[in-house]
Write an enzyme that holds these catalytic residues in place. Structure first.
Site, mmCIF file in Angstrom:
data_model
loop_
_atom_site.group_PDB
_atom_site.id
_atom_site.type_symbol
_atom_site.label_atom_id
_atom_site.label_comp_id
_atom_site.label_asym_id
_atom_site.label_seq_id
_atom_site.Cartn_x
_atom_site.Cartn_y
_atom_site.Cartn_z
ATOM 1 N N SER A 86 0.688 -1.263 -0.029
ATOM 2 C CA SER A 86 -0.145 0.042 -0.063
ATOM 3 C C SER A 86 0.735 1.280 -0.043
ATOM 4 C CB SER A 86 -0.975 0.114 1.198
ATOM 5 O OG SER A 86 -2.278 -0.532 0.903
ATOM 6 N N LYS A 89 0.171 3.496 -3.054
ATOM 7 C CA LYS A 89 -0.983 4.275 -3.240
ATOM 8 C C LYS A 89 -0.553 5.843 -3.150
ATOM 9 C CE LYS A 89 -4.020 0.707 -1.266
ATOM 10 N NZ LYS A 89 -4.613 0.401 0.245
ATOM 11 N N TYR A 211 -2.684 -2.606 -10.644
ATOM 12 C CA TYR A 211 -2.559 -2.320 -9.183
ATOM 13 C C TYR A 211 -2.066 -3.522 -8.306
ATOM 14 C CZ TYR A 211 -4.158 -2.022 -4.355
ATOM 15 O OH TYR A 211 -4.211 -1.931 -3.022
ATOM 16 N N TYR A 263 -3.983 3.370 7.879
ATOM 17 C CA TYR A 263 -5.148 2.462 7.954
ATOM 18 C C TYR A 263 -6.247 3.124 9.089
ATOM 19 C CZ TYR A 263 -2.366 -0.845 5.658
ATOM 20 O OH TYR A 263 -1.467 -1.193 4.301
ATOM 21 N N VAL A 281 1.124 -3.759 3.929
ATOM 22 C CA VAL A 281 0.983 -4.940 4.696
ATOM 23 C C VAL A 281 2.416 -6.036 4.235
ATOM 24 C CG1 VAL A 281 -1.467 -4.987 4.624
ATOM 25 C CG2 VAL A 281 -0.513 -5.968 2.733
#
Ligand code: GLU
Length: 457
Positions: A86, A89, A211, A263, A281
């Site tokens: 992530s 992102k 992705y 998160y 993660v």
């Protein structure tokens, strides 16, 4: 995952650290100590919803910190490769902002914290768009916004951009890519939901493939620190000085990282660490102190929210110990060294001003270090310094220790003893009340050294 795979391409690293013994030793000691403090923590678990991630070595623990001029420090397993997950992102979001502009991106992705798990199958009730780009729905939408003729070209652009930020060509961990691809029902559900709401214009499976590939890009803690430092410099790569994205895209990206990056623990993170950050993660955390530095940490054991347990602890300690909370350092936006002047042969005065915190002290010591060939006595004039923290204080005291070890001297001019107090906390610093007194002592030192050299000769 192929951490430590001997066939991996070598990691390109900037300046050789050991050349700058003085600063490197001081800062290095801080980082090593902080890492050691958390080394015994074994709480947390490996991410297992991507099967390949359960095969990584849970003991790996690496930290890197890079200043915005490209100078980097590393501690522990800072060269171990892991998948970015992530942490990709914010970079894809920045690329989309850069390519099509804020308005076009805003029509498809919001900027509000979601209060939901990162992989929630949901959109904003009113706008029917993903709530923000740091949850999977928003990140998948961001991929679809990168203008490209086909998925291959889209991925190539993403990989090129991440590589430009990291300062080396990155690649994909094919095993992790395949593993996530084979266990990806939830993200497929999200992609098809986005298509049904008109957020995705392209084929959902094609977008999702890009992705998943971007999540499997391999990085090290050192890469993350360099990518973070690029963001800290507003989109300019720290080592090359090349602009890789616009300042406006970076500002927007950092804002969203600040409010949505960690998160469901973002509020606690902002309060206790105070740096825009993103975790993944895969076990990485990237944190940015705008204008000053970037941090990359890796430890793959995660807490229940998906954040690296030891990574989070290291960031908290770094922030507290080095004074990195963004609301406590906003004043330090200019160079701490106002002027330098040579006042006698091999004696240089460094006039400091502003707030002397970690990054400013590091910059000062590195300048002194770089001048070592020409200078035998460095005099730091700190009377115009507004504020100083304990880290910077200890660094100034430590400077002298390192200089005397090689027959040189470091003095501090601090008339009111505001910066270096007399309470023994900075034992080791030699403090003068006036520049004249410091210069006189410096001349004596240079003469004594010359006399010694003659006698030996
Ligand atoms: N590839 C992962 C996913 O989409 C990334 C998740 C994460 O790091 O939070 O589920």
């Amino acid at each position: 995952m192929t951490s430590g795979n001997p066939t991996s391409p070598p990691v390109a690293v900037a300046a050789p650290r050991r050349r700058l013994a003085l600063v490197a030793e001081l800062v290095q000691r801080y980082l090593d100590e902080i890492l050691a403090e958390h080394a015994d923590v074994t709480d947390g678990a490996l991410a297992d919803y991507i099967p390949e991630l359960t095969r990584v070595d849970p003991s790996k623990f690496g930290l890197a910190l890079e200043l915005t001029d490209g100078f980097a420090y590393e501690s522990g397993d800072a060269r171990t490769q892991f998948t970015i997950q992530s942490i990709s992102k914010p970079f894809t979001y920045a690329l989309a902002l850069d390519r099509i502009g804020n308005d076009a991106v805003d029509r498809k992705i919001g900027v509000e914290p979601s209060g939901e798990p990162f992989n929630e199958i949901s959109v904003d009730d009113r706008t029917k768009t993903p709530k923000n780009p740091m949850i999977n729905a928003g990140a998948i939408a961001a991929v679809s916004l990168i203008p490209a003729a086909d998925p291959q070209e889209r991925f190539a652009q993403i990989l090129d951009f991440y590589s430009a930020c990291a300062g080396r060509p990155l690649d994909v961990d094919e095993d992790v890519y395949r593993s996530e691809k084979a266990s990806n029902s939830r993200n497929r559900a999200i992609a098809y939901m986005l298509q049904s709401f008109g957020v995705l214009d392209d084929d959902p499976d094609d977008v999702l493939d890009v992705y998943v590939r971007q999540c499997a890009i391999r990085v090290t803690s050192r890469d993350l620190a360099e990518m973070a430092s690029t963001l800290a410099r507003g989109g300019v790569h720290p080592a090359t000085g090349r602009r890789v994205t616009s300042a406006a895209a970076v500002q927007r990206t950092l804002s969203v990282m600040m409010t949505c990056g960690m998160y469901d623990t973002t509020g606690d993170w902002v309060t206790s660490v105070g740096m825009p950050a993103k975790s993944g993660v895969g076990g990485g955390i990237l944190a940015v102190l705008p204008g000053q530095l970037g941090i990359g940490v890796y430890s793959p054991l995660l807490d229940e929210n998906g954040n690296s347990v030891r990574g989070g602890r290291v960031c908290r300690t770094l922030s507290a110990r080095l004074g990195l909370h963004f609301l406590s350092v906003t004043r330090e936006s200019r160079s701490i060294i106002r002027a330098t002047r040579d006042v006698a042969p091999r004696v240089r005065v460094y006039e400091l001003h502003g707030d002397l915190l970690f990054a400013g002290a590091e910059q000062t010591l590195r300048t002194v270090e770089n001048d070592r060939a020409d200078v035998d006595v460095a005099i730091l004039e700190v009377s115009k310094v507004d504020d100083i923290n304990d880290t910077a204080r200890a660094m100034l005291a430590g400077m002298r220790e390192s200089l005397t070890a090689v027959g040189k001297e470091g003095y501090v001019v601090d008339p009111d003893r505001r910066v270096i107090p007399t309470d023994g906390r900075s034992a080791g610093a030699v403090v003068f009340g006036t520049v004249e007194d410091a210069i006189a002592a410096a001349r004596d030192h240079v003469e004594t050294q010359a006399g010694n050299a003659n006698r030996v000769g």
